[in-house]
Design a protein around this motif. Structure first.
Motif, PDB file in Angstrom:
ATOM      1  N   SER A   9       0.833  -1.198   0.000  1.00  0.00           N
ATOM      2  CA  SER A   9       0.000   0.000   0.000  1.00  0.00           C
ATOM      3  C   SER A   9       0.870   1.251   0.000  1.00  0.00           C
ATOM      4  O   SER A   9       1.716   1.420   0.882  1.00  0.00           O
ATOM      5  CB  SER A   9      -0.913   0.003   1.241  1.00  0.00           C
ATOM      6  OG  SER A   9      -1.688   1.178   1.309  1.00  0.00           O
ATOM      7  N   GLY A  10       0.669   2.101  -1.019  1.00  0.00           N
ATOM      8  CA  GLY A  10       1.324   3.404  -1.063  1.00  0.00           C
ATOM      9  C   GLY A  10       2.839   3.356  -1.094  1.00  0.00           C
ATOM     10  O   GLY A  10       3.505   4.233  -0.525  1.00  0.00           O
ATOM     11  N   ILE A  11       3.403   2.374  -1.803  1.00  0.00           N
ATOM     12  CA  ILE A  11       4.866   2.236  -1.832  1.00  0.00           C
ATOM     13  C   ILE A  11       5.488   3.337  -2.687  1.00  0.00           C
ATOM     14  O   ILE A  11       5.108   3.536  -3.838  1.00  0.00           O
ATOM     15  CB  ILE A  11       5.279   0.863  -2.379  1.00  0.00           C
ATOM     16  CG1 ILE A  11       4.811  -0.247  -1.440  1.00  0.00           C
ATOM     17  CG2 ILE A  11       6.791   0.789  -2.587  1.00  0.00           C
ATOM     18  CD1 ILE A  11       5.420  -0.171  -0.058  1.00  0.00           C
ATOM     19  N   GLU A  12       6.459   4.042  -2.104  1.00  0.00           N
ATOM     20  CA  GLU A  12       7.223   5.058  -2.821  1.00  0.00           C
ATOM     21  C   GLU A  12       8.710   4.744  -2.663  1.00  0.00           C
ATOM     22  O   GLU A  12       9.185   4.496  -1.563  1.00  0.00           O
ATOM     23  CB  GLU A  12       6.918   6.460  -2.290  1.00  0.00           C
ATOM     24  CG  GLU A  12       5.496   6.920  -2.578  1.00  0.00           C
ATOM     25  CD  GLU A  12       5.267   8.373  -2.244  1.00  0.00           C
ATOM     26  OE1 GLU A  12       6.270   9.085  -1.973  1.00  0.00           O
ATOM     27  OE2 GLU A  12       4.105   8.804  -2.265  1.00  0.00           O
ATOM     28  N   LEU A  13       9.405   4.750  -3.795  1.00  0.00           N
ATOM     29  CA  LEU A  13      10.833   4.470  -3.810  1.00  0.00           C
ATOM     30  C   LEU A  13      11.511   5.483  -4.712  1.00  0.00           C
ATOM     31  O   LEU A  13      11.061   5.728  -5.834  1.00  0.00           O
ATOM     32  CB  LEU A  13      11.093   3.051  -4.329  1.00  0.00           C
ATOM     33  CG  LEU A  13      12.562   2.641  -4.481  1.00  0.00           C
ATOM     34  CD1 LEU A  13      13.222   2.464  -3.114  1.00  0.00           C
ATOM     35  CD2 LEU A  13      12.671   1.341  -5.300  1.00  0.00           C
ATOM     36  N   SER A  27      -2.029  -6.477  -4.368  1.00  0.00           N
ATOM     37  CA  SER A  27      -2.101  -7.570  -3.405  1.00  0.00           C
ATOM     38  C   SER A  27      -2.025  -8.917  -4.108  1.00  0.00           C
ATOM     39  O   SER A  27      -2.278  -9.028  -5.301  1.00  0.00           O
ATOM     40  CB  SER A  27      -3.402  -7.474  -2.596  1.00  0.00           C
ATOM     41  OG  SER A  27      -4.532  -7.500  -3.452  1.00  0.00           O
ATOM     42  N   VAL A  28      -1.655  -9.933  -3.335  1.00  0.00           N
ATOM     43  CA  VAL A  28      -1.617 -11.312  -3.806  1.00  0.00           C
ATOM     44  C   VAL A  28      -2.470 -12.150  -2.868  1.00  0.00           C
ATOM     45  O   VAL A  28      -2.127 -12.294  -1.689  1.00  0.00           O
ATOM     46  CB  VAL A  28      -0.179 -11.861  -3.836  1.00  0.00           C
ATOM     47  CG1 VAL A  28      -0.180 -13.326  -4.276  1.00  0.00           C
ATOM     48  CG2 VAL A  28       0.704 -11.025  -4.757  1.00  0.00           C
ATOM     49  N   PRO A  29      -3.587 -12.702  -3.347  1.00  0.00           N
ATOM     50  CA  PRO A  29      -4.420 -13.545  -2.482  1.00  0.00           C
ATOM     51  C   PRO A  29      -3.707 -14.840  -2.120  1.00  0.00           C
ATOM     52  O   PRO A  29      -2.826 -15.320  -2.847  1.00  0.00           O
ATOM     53  CB  PRO A  29      -5.654 -13.826  -3.356  1.00  0.00           C
ATOM     54  CG  PRO A  29      -5.640 -12.781  -4.424  1.00  0.00           C
ATOM     55  CD  PRO A  29      -4.194 -12.485  -4.666  1.00  0.00           C
TER      56      PRO A  29
END
Length: 263
Positions: A9-13, A27-29
């Motif tokens: 969620s909301g990854i910033e790099l 996501s990965v179920p």
């Protein structure tokens, strides 16, 4: 309890002034086979590196099996249950096929260095277990002989399988495959599709893969996430992604978007 195994969620790099990932969420179920696709330079491998602890995002959350793992070191991420292969093969040179796979079980060993030096009964028993399980992993991926050969002398397709076996030896809950079909011929790609299905169905391991072979992606994936210039632009079932205008434009450009994407 959430049915999601991995949630970003909301990854910033960013590296200096260059933003690689911006507000990336997906996501990965549990029990799923998911593909992460996108044009060259979209940030896919960087996202893998964030998940596995090689990069630390400046913002966002990475939850795995209900636990926040953002900021953990790579070996702690592996111990938590995430294994990966690499875009460029990273087998250990001057080590045999079996030794390469055995190295993957390091995170699951109990006997310490002191026991290894003294060759205690506990250490010897554990080493026998590691060898047996490593052989089983190799046979599972289709490598049934040549365990004592130097791994890098195998044919390229078999080296790919050895790397997958090494990842499985960590006993993961989630397997990340970075372009596993690269360099494989048509027959080997079909075998890879079957292997990925067996990893999920027979080992109970969820799979997330980066792959440029869109035909393979369509055959093997239950869900697809699409990254473009560090931004997640689509997520859904293969048929939905195939007809998504944003995805078509990302791959083909504005002028060709109306022609459709041959996924």
């Amino acid at each position: 309890m959430s049915d999601m195994l991995l949630e970003l969620s909301g990854i910033e790099l960013a590296f200096g002034a260059y933003t690689v990932l911006e507000d990336a969420s997906f996501s990965v179920p549990k029990g799923a086979i998911v593909s992460l696709i996108g044009p060259n330079g979209a940030g896919k491998t960087s996202l893998f590196n964030c998940i596995t602890g090689f990069y630390r995002p400046r913002k966002g959350s990475i939850r795995f099996d209900g636990r926040e793992i953002r900021g953990l070191k790579p070996h702690h991420v592996t111990a938590a249950g995430i294994a990966r292969t690499f875009q460029n093969l990273r087998l250990f040179r001057e080590m045999t096929v079996l030794e390469n796979v055995m190295s993957g079980m390091h995170c699951r060993t109990r006997a310490g260095a002191f026991a290894a030096i003294l060759r205690t009964p506990m250490q010897r028993a554990e080493e026998a277990e590691i060898q047996e399980f490593s052989r089983e992993c190799l046979e599972f991926v289709g490598v049934r002989e040549g365990f004592d050969r130097e791994a890098t002398t195998l044919a390229y397709g078999h080296q790919r399988r050895v790397e997958i076996a090494r990842a499985l030896a960590t006993k993961p809950k989630l397997l990340l495959l970075d372009e596993p079909a690269a360099g494989l011929n048509a027959g080997e790609k079909q075998q890879l599709i079957e292997l990925i299905g067996r990893i999920r169905d027979e080992r109970g391991v969820s799979v997330l893969l980066i792959e440029h072979d869109t035909g393979l992606v369509m055959k093997v994936s239950e869900r697809i996430s699409v990254l473009d210039h560090g931004v997640m632009i689509a997520e859904g079932k293969p048929k939905e992604i195939q007809s998504n205008p944003k995805v078509i434009e990302a791959y083909l450009g504005q002028e060709d978007a109306e022609a459709g994407l041959d996924l």
